[in-house]
Design an enzyme around this catalytic site. Structure first.
Site, PDB file in Angstrom:
ATOM      1  N   VAL A  17      -3.400 -46.672  11.295  1.00 22.14           N
ATOM      2  CA  VAL A  17      -4.047 -47.005  12.424  1.00 22.14           C
ATOM      3  C   VAL A  17      -5.388 -47.551  12.459  1.00 22.14           C
ATOM      4  O   VAL A  17      -5.765 -48.374  13.174  1.00 22.14           O
ATOM      5  CB  VAL A  17      -4.199 -45.429  13.180  1.00 22.14           C
ATOM      6  N   GLY A 136       0.840 -41.457  20.963  1.00 27.03           N
ATOM      7  CA  GLY A 136       0.789 -42.905  20.666  1.00 27.03           C
ATOM      8  C   GLY A 136       0.198 -43.778  21.914  1.00 27.03           C
ATOM      9  O   GLY A 136      -0.638 -43.616  22.532  1.00 27.03           O
ATOM     10  N   GLY A 189      11.507 -44.913   7.122  1.00 26.41           N
ATOM     11  CA  GLY A 189       9.976 -44.713   7.303  1.00 26.41           C
ATOM     12  C   GLY A 189       9.714 -43.921   8.445  1.00 26.41           C
ATOM     13  O   GLY A 189       8.509 -43.813   8.862  1.00 26.41           O
ATOM     14  N   LYS A 207       0.587 -31.184  20.158  1.00 22.02           N
ATOM     15  CA  LYS A 207       0.343 -31.770  21.371  1.00 22.02           C
ATOM     16  C   LYS A 207       0.786 -31.152  22.559  1.00 22.02           C
ATOM     17  O   LYS A 207       0.175 -31.389  23.698  1.00 22.02           O
ATOM     18  CB  LYS A 207       1.617 -32.962  21.089  1.00 22.02           C
ATOM     19  N   GLY A 306       3.007 -44.608  15.080  1.00 25.24           N
ATOM     20  CA  GLY A 306       2.919 -46.300  14.400  1.00 25.24           C
ATOM     21  C   GLY A 306       1.572 -46.678  14.452  1.00 25.24           C
ATOM     22  O   GLY A 306       0.549 -46.350  15.609  1.00 25.24           O
TER      23      GLY A 306
END
Length: 430
Positions: A17, A136, A189, A207, A306
């Protein structure tokens, strides 16, 4: 008028990130200047391993002394993407003390110590933004905190972990078992070498705590969130779900009680109807469904993790915080005025799907029905199949307190005619 003195930014962490944040700040520098009303300058990047090759990251900005970086005094904004509780907590509070606003992607820290961090930011007159901590690139925190600030949010129901959604989606679409689907997620992954935080629901629970606190204007900590993982979900569960016109998702569910006097937050696998918008969320995508009085039903969908998606959310917060710096103002802080109690899981009203292996003889269904009646649980549907002295009963209940449903299951286990409680799963999204 454009401000000429640049706003100085420090970055804590330069992994997947952090590297994307650096790249976007560099390649979109002119656009960021125009959007903010002032230039933005990355002046330091704190890392643990300075010798690691980081393509596109200026080596002269690298330092291993994160504390010295946030103590410089000329830093306007600190971006924290190192994760974990410490040293992130100390570095963030130190940044506040030295006049810097903070943009964080640290869900674990915010779920555990969000109230204290908000209080520290307010004390020092700076901002704490954390859009990237929840899903994200999907904008959730700001819509809840700002766009829906004039509405009454009653429910937040979502898929907030891409790893678990990928695994469950593969089990649903291919008939694979949990282990096979996990192996595929790891090979691609999507799953870490140690997937515990994802598959046991810890990531989603953090979250859920953040979302519940914002949605209901009350303090919800990680310890308040009921959590169940999805490692026990089987191909047989999916077969049962399909017979009901459902699929299975690991859901984060934050609800205001019907009487408005309490809230709840929970994470667990659940069957949801194929007609529900969340049922069509595939692969490693995330989606969150919000129900509010005036706005009605809203759904937010997109990549929930991601490097690039998360960096997008970080940069969005950076622009907002920098605009506040230019205007010599701060954005909205914590809103916890309702001080509503958080219900235990036993108090939450839910539905159950229960599969029982029973003796194939007369009177078994009556015995089972009596147990449900004794615990005040109403049955919605029953499906029975029998062969060669063995039978299965599939019972779907109406909504009832979860404690009553749990007590019903325990009583069923004690019946001589019940060989096994093969599976138990909650049903959501009616």
């Amino acid at each position: 008028m454009m401000r000429t003195r640049p706003l100085k930014v420090a970055l804590l962490g330069c992994g997947v990130v952090g590297s994307e944040v650096t790249r976007i700040m560099t390649t979109h520098a002119d656009d960021l200047t125009q959007r903010i009303g002032a230039p933005v300058e990355l002046v330091g990047i704190a890392v643990r391993r300075p010798d690691r090759v980081r393509e596109g990251v200026p080596q002269e900005l690298i330092t291993t002394d994160a504390t010295a970086l946030v103590k410089r005094g000329d830093i306007d904004v600190v971006i924290e993407v190192i994760g974990g509780i410490e040293p992130a907590r100390t570095l963030i509070t130190t940044a506040f003390e030295h006049g810097a606003s903070v943009v964080s992607a640290n869900k674990a820290l915010l779920a555990q110590d969000g109230a204290a961090l908000h209080a520290a930011a307010e004390q020092h007159g700076v901002d704490l933004y954390y859009e990237a901590a929840v899903a994200g690139a999907i904008p959730l925190v700001r819509p809840l905190r700002e766009s829906l600030a004039g509405d009454r949010v009653n429910r937040v129901l979502g898929i907030v972990n891409g790893t678990t959604n990928f695994i469950l989606d593969k089990m649903d679409s291919s008939g694979a078992g949990y282990s096979e689907a996990l192996d595929e997620a790891t090979a691609l992954g999507y799953a870490e070498a140690d997937p515990t935080a994802d598959v046991e629901g810890f990531d989603a629970a953090a979250k859920a705590a953040i979302l519940a606190g914002i949605a209901f204007h009350t303090r919800v900590r990680l310890d308040d969130v009921h959590r169940e993982g999805m490692t026990e979900v089987t191909a047989a569960d999916f077969a049962s779900a399909k017979q009901m016109g459902c699929t299975i998702k690991l859901l984060a569910i934050c609800e205001r009680a019907a009487d408005g006097r309490s809230v709840s937050a929970r994470v667990h696998p659940a069957m949801i109807p194929l007609t529900h918008p969340l049922a069509s969320v595939r692969e490693a995508y995330n989606a969150v469904f919000i129900e509010a009085d005036a706005a009605g039903q809203l759904m937010f969908y997109g990549p929930g993790a991601g490097g690039a998606p998360t960096a997008s959310a970080v940069l969005g917060d950076l622009v907002a915080v920098c605009r506040n710096k230019v205007a010599e103002a701060t954005g909205p802080g914590e809103s916890a005025y309702t001080r509503l109690p958080v219900s235990t899981m036993g108090e939450v009203v839910t539905r159950y799907h229960i599969s029982l292996d029973v003796a194939d003889k007369p009177g078994v269904l009556a015995q089972v029905a009596t147990v449900f009646a004794e615990h005040g649980v109403s049955i919605d549907t029953v499906r029975q199949q029998g062969k060669d002295g063995e039978a299965s009963l599939v019972v779907v209940t109406h909504r009832a307190p979860d404690a009553a449903l749990s007590a019903t299951v325990e009583a069923l286990r004690r019946l001589d005619t019940v060989r096994d409680v093969a599976s138990i799963m909650r049903v959501e999204g009616e």
